[in-house]
Write an enzyme that holds these catalytic residues in place. Structure first.
Site, PDB file in Angstrom:
ATOM      1  N   ASN A   1       0.760  -1.212   0.006  1.00 29.38           N
ATOM      2  CA  ASN A   1      -0.027   0.060   0.008  1.00 29.38           C
ATOM      3  C   ASN A   1       0.793   1.233   0.154  1.00 29.38           C
ATOM      4  OD1 ASN A   1       0.716  -0.572   2.573  1.00 29.38           O
ATOM      5  ND2 ASN A   1      -0.973   0.474   3.344  1.00 29.38           N
TER       6      ASN A   1
ATOM      7  N   GLU B   1       4.148  -4.239  12.245  1.00 26.45           N
ATOM      8  CA  GLU B   1       2.976  -3.104  11.997  1.00 26.45           C
ATOM      9  C   GLU B   1       1.886  -3.727  11.575  1.00 26.45           C
ATOM     10  OE1 GLU B   1       3.680  -0.383  13.513  1.00 26.45           O
ATOM     11  OE2 GLU B   1       5.571  -0.129  14.036  1.00 26.45           O
TER      12      GLU B   1
ATOM     13  N   CYS C   1      -3.395   1.843   6.567  1.00 24.13           N
ATOM     14  CA  CYS C   1      -3.446   1.220   7.798  1.00 24.13           C
ATOM     15  C   CYS C   1      -4.168   2.156   8.644  1.00 24.13           C
ATOM     16  CB  CYS C   1      -2.143   0.656   8.352  1.00 24.13           C
ATOM     17  SG  CYS C   1      -0.751   1.831   8.119  1.00 24.13           S
TER      18      CYS C   1
HETATM   19  P1  NDP Z   1       0.305  -9.202   3.641  1.00 18.24           P
HETATM   20  O1  NDP Z   1       0.475  -9.586   5.125  1.00 18.24           O
HETATM   21  O2  NDP Z   1      -0.448  -9.730   2.738  1.00 18.24           O
HETATM   22  O3  NDP Z   1       1.715  -8.969   3.174  1.00 18.24           O
HETATM   23  C1  NDP Z   1       2.667  -8.337   3.743  1.00 18.24           C
HETATM   24  C2  NDP Z   1       4.012  -8.889   3.407  1.00 18.24           C
HETATM   25  O4  NDP Z   1       4.478  -9.992   3.777  1.00 18.24           O
HETATM   26  C3  NDP Z   1       4.256  -8.908   1.852  1.00 18.24           C
HETATM   27  O5  NDP Z   1       5.404  -8.539   1.433  1.00 18.24           O
HETATM   28  C4  NDP Z   1       4.134 -10.261   1.658  1.00 18.24           C
HETATM   29  O6  NDP Z   1       4.532 -10.945   0.416  1.00 18.24           O
HETATM   30  C5  NDP Z   1       4.701 -11.024   2.954  1.00 18.24           C
HETATM   31  N1  NDP Z   1       4.412 -12.121   3.171  1.00 18.24           N
HETATM   32  C6  NDP Z   1       3.485 -13.161   3.008  1.00 18.24           C
HETATM   33  N2  NDP Z   1       3.403 -14.241   3.571  1.00 18.24           N
HETATM   34  C7  NDP Z   1       4.495 -14.443   4.285  1.00 18.24           C
HETATM   35  C8  NDP Z   1       5.065 -15.189   5.177  1.00 18.24           C
HETATM   36  N3  NDP Z   1       4.442 -16.618   5.405  1.00 18.24           N
HETATM   37  N4  NDP Z   1       6.135 -15.106   5.956  1.00 18.24           N
HETATM   38  C9  NDP Z   1       6.797 -13.709   5.826  1.00 18.24           C
HETATM   39  N5  NDP Z   1       6.214 -12.792   4.665  1.00 18.24           N
HETATM   40  C10 NDP Z   1       5.161 -12.981   4.101  1.00 18.24           C
HETATM   41  O7  NDP Z   1      -0.247  -7.748   3.767  1.00 18.24           O
HETATM   42  P2  NDP Z   1      -0.527  -6.666   2.495  1.00 18.24           P
HETATM   43  O8  NDP Z   1       0.605  -6.663   1.690  1.00 18.24           O
HETATM   44  O9  NDP Z   1      -1.856  -7.172   1.979  1.00 18.24           O
HETATM   45  O10 NDP Z   1      -0.657  -5.366   3.185  1.00 18.24           O
HETATM   46  C11 NDP Z   1      -1.837  -4.925   3.809  1.00 18.24           C
HETATM   47  C12 NDP Z   1      -1.872  -5.001   5.206  1.00 18.24           C
HETATM   48  O11 NDP Z   1      -0.861  -4.311   5.811  1.00 18.24           O
HETATM   49  C13 NDP Z   1      -3.169  -4.321   5.795  1.00 18.24           C
HETATM   50  O12 NDP Z   1      -3.579  -5.282   6.879  1.00 18.24           O
HETATM   51  C14 NDP Z   1      -2.719  -3.058   6.465  1.00 18.24           C
HETATM   52  O13 NDP Z   1      -3.478  -2.647   7.546  1.00 18.24           O
HETATM   53  C15 NDP Z   1      -1.265  -3.670   6.767  1.00 18.24           C
HETATM   54  N6  NDP Z   1      -0.441  -2.372   7.171  1.00 18.24           N
HETATM   55  C16 NDP Z   1       0.048  -1.793   8.307  1.00 18.24           C
HETATM   56  C17 NDP Z   1       0.856  -0.754   8.673  1.00 18.24           C
HETATM   57  C18 NDP Z   1       1.288  -0.398   9.835  1.00 18.24           C
HETATM   58  O14 NDP Z   1       2.205   0.434   9.771  1.00 18.24           O
HETATM   59  N7  NDP Z   1       0.659  -0.890  10.896  1.00 18.24           N
HETATM   60  C19 NDP Z   1       1.389  -0.033   7.340  1.00 18.24           C
HETATM   61  C20 NDP Z   1       0.803  -0.483   5.853  1.00 18.24           C
HETATM   62  C21 NDP Z   1      -0.098  -1.471   5.958  1.00 18.24           C
HETATM   63  P3  NDP Z   1       3.477 -10.832  -0.815  1.00 18.24           P
HETATM   64  O15 NDP Z   1       2.909  -9.511  -1.028  1.00 18.24           O
HETATM   65  O16 NDP Z   1       4.535 -11.385  -1.831  1.00 18.24           O
HETATM   66  O17 NDP Z   1       2.473 -11.842  -0.436  1.00 18.24           O
END
Ligand code: NDP
Length: 536
Positions: free
Chosen positions: A160, A256, A290
């Site tokens: 995002n 996060e 988020c």
């Molecule tokens: P995901 O949890 O789907 O993915 C986050 C990252 O983790 C991606 O790079 C993903 O890879 C990777 N990933 C997936 N599976 C694994 C695993 N088993 N082990 C380690 N890494 C893995 O989140 P989104 O990308 O869909 O992002 C949206 C979410 O992020 C929302 O819930 C949002 O609220 C949160 N967010 C929180 C923030 C904060 O500061 N608190 C800020 C921004 C977003 P891949 O994409 O390649 O699957």
């Protein structure tokens, strides 16, 4: 590793925009047009381990460099970003779907500030600290804490804010003396690679910062590749998996995670400002932040007027491809996320919610969704309990301050919240009663952009902090150095124990721990007797 191989051949792709038959590649698509942007390697566990090994080697020399030297590289990278703002914003917009204008203001501007801040301030923030050890000082002891780099930090980031989230963590880790391996989201690999390209051109030593492109399995491999800490930003479900894997490695992680951030609007708020803030807070980045406003509670007396203004402002927003400078709402980042939005709206409508503005897709050809205002909602609906992460603003009313606080806290999440009132004392009083990592009074959404302040959530929104000094401290090891400057005198609590030592220790329990200089000085005769006894 992660050398990008751009290939314009059209390819079938699943609902996340990623080709499922690609064995060792992932394909990045523009979500506004479904056009392929390019392909990058999908790194295997072995690739990731090699990257961590290279990073560990390079980190030794980097840790020995002064803060000034490290800062110089970061400031050179900052100059490159500044020179290339438009091209970078185009890339961010293309890969994530957001308007170019938002890419500049919400991704590049905050990181330019962050780079300058940490390049110049990290040395001061990580200066060794002398600790007041109270009565032990009287025994000739001193203590200080020195901050040492962790080693290799694994950064796993979402789609995002594909630039601002990883870049901030990379800069802070580099300033702390760490090496970094970054796993960007599979939806935005080219933005991740661009960050590495900028640092390479700024003169960062080879191997110190590596980007491991790939899907979730590459992220999982990073947690197990021998890094010293994981900085993870993403969903609660993945965060749990990362925390479990980190626990097995016995390495720490910062998580996060998601949010369901409430906005409370009291009757004495500046109605015009509060309505505009609700609309921006809920719909900026197509609601995929988020810290987006995901629940808005309005005091009954102004609800009608406030709602009318919110609806009017929402209807005036333009949904279009991010490349159009006049677009307010770009494409969502992927079909799957739009599906979540549609499902939450469908379920809420079934339970009696009413759509006051928007509600549809608004535009064909990409993952677009109209900014949508909903009334008639309650906390039994997924729309009010789960993270929607899309352009939806649900409105509910309240009668009293107590009720507003109760509604705001009735959530498993606790990332940010905002309170709107002209009475600042009341705003701050209410803010302190809300369970969230950040609460804003008369502001929404933007504080992730303030590099100086800690960022992070409570409850399901996560663990640990990024940004600010608290965030920098996550990237170092605090080492306590304790010195006895009167080493000629052996400690009177050492062996051998005797009836006399027991009597002295009882006195210690009362007088030494009282914190009073006078009380401690009354121990002197007994302490001298004990010292003589120990010398025999
Ligand atoms: P995901 O949890 O789907 O993915 C986050 C990252 O983790 C991606 O790079 C993903 O890879 C990777 N990933 C997936 N599976 C694994 C695993 N088993 N082990 C380690 N890494 C893995 O989140 P989104 O990308 O869909 O992002 C949206 C979410 O992020 C929302 O819930 C949002 O609220 C949160 N967010 C929180 C923030 C904060 O500061 N608190 C800020 C921004 C977003 P891949 O994409 O390649 O699957």
């Amino acid at each position: 590793m992660a050398t990008q191989t751009v290939n314009n051949e059209a390819a079938a792709h699943d609902e996340r925009g990623v080709r499922d038959d690609a064995r060792a590649q992932i394909v990045s698509y523009d979500p506004a047009t479904n056009e392929e942007i390019g392909r990058v390697p999908s790194c295997s566990a072995e690739d990731v381990r090699r990257a961590v090994g290279r990073a560990r080697e390079a980190q030794k020399d980097w840790a020995a460099r002064s803060f000034r030297e490290r800062g110089r590289v970061v400031l050179r990278a900052r100059e490159i970003v500044l020179d290339e703002v438009d091209a970078l914003a185009d890339l961010i917009s293309r890969e994530s779907g957001k308007p170019v204008t938002e890419a500049i203001m919400m991704e590049l501007v905050p990181t330019l500030d962050l780079m300058r801040y940490f390049a110049r301030r990290a040395a001061r923030m990580l200066r060794p600290e002398r600790i007041n050890i109270g009565q032990y000082t009287l025994l000739g002891r001193t203590s200080r804490v020195v901050f040492k780099p962790l080693g290799v930090v694994g950064v796993i980031s979402p789609w995002n804010f594909p630039w601002a989230i990883p870049l901030g963590e990379v800069v802070m880790a580099l300033m702390a003396g760490d090496a970094v391996v970054l796993k960007p989201s599979e939806l935005t690999p080219f933005v991740g690679l661009k960050i590495a390209d900028v640092f390479k051109r700024a003169g960062l030593p080879e191997g110190l910062f590596n980007v491991a492109t790939g899907d979730g399995s590459t992220g999982a491999a990073l947690v197990e590749a021998g890094v010293d800490k994981i900085m993870f930003t993403g969903s609660v479900a993945t965060g749990r998996r990362v925390a479990e894997a980190a626990a097995r490695q016995l390495i720490p992680c910062v998580l996060e995670l998601g949010g369901k951030d409430p906005m409370i609007v009291f009757a004495d708020a500046d109605l015009e400002a509060a309505a505009a803030a609700a609309v921006w807070g809920a719909f900026a980045n197509a609601g995929q932040a988020c810290a987006s406003v995901e629940r808005c509670y309005v005091e009954e007396g102004i609800a009608e007027k406030f709602t009318a203004r919110v609806v009017e402002l929402t209807r005036a927003l333009k949904v279009d491809a991010g490349a159009n400078d006049a677009a307010d709402i770009g494409s969502m980042s992927c079909e799957r996320q739009r599906g979540v939005v549609e499902e939450h709206l469908r379920e809420a409508a079934e339970r009696g919610a009413r759509v006051l503005a928007g509600g549809g897709r608004g535009r064909d050809g990409g993952a677009f969704h109209e900014p949508t205002v909903v009334a008639g909602v309650d906390h039994s609906m997924r729309l009010m309990r789960e993270e929607t992460f899309g352009p939806v603003l649900p409105l509910m009313t309240f009668k009293t301050e107590e009720e507003a606080i109760k509604l705001a806290n009735d959530s498993p999440f606790g990332l940010t919240a905002s309170v709107w009132t002209r009475d600042i004392r009341r705003g701050e009083r209410v803010a302190e009663r809300i369970e969230a990592g950040t609460v804003m009074v008369n502001e929404v959404l933007y504080t992730h952009g303030i590099a100086q302040t800690p960022w992070g959530g409570v409850k399901l929104s996560g663990l640990g902090r990024t940004h600010g000094r608290a965030g920098l401290l996550e990237l170092v090891r605090a080492q306590h150095v304790h010195t006895n400057r009167l080493a000629v005198l052996q400690d009177l609590w050492w062996f051998a124990y005797t009836p006399q030592s027991r009597a002295l220790f009882r006195q210690f329990a009362r007088r030494f721990t009282s914190g009073s200089l006078l009380q401690t000085s009354l121990l002197l005769p007994a302490m001298l007797r004990r010292l003589r006894e120990r010398r025999r």
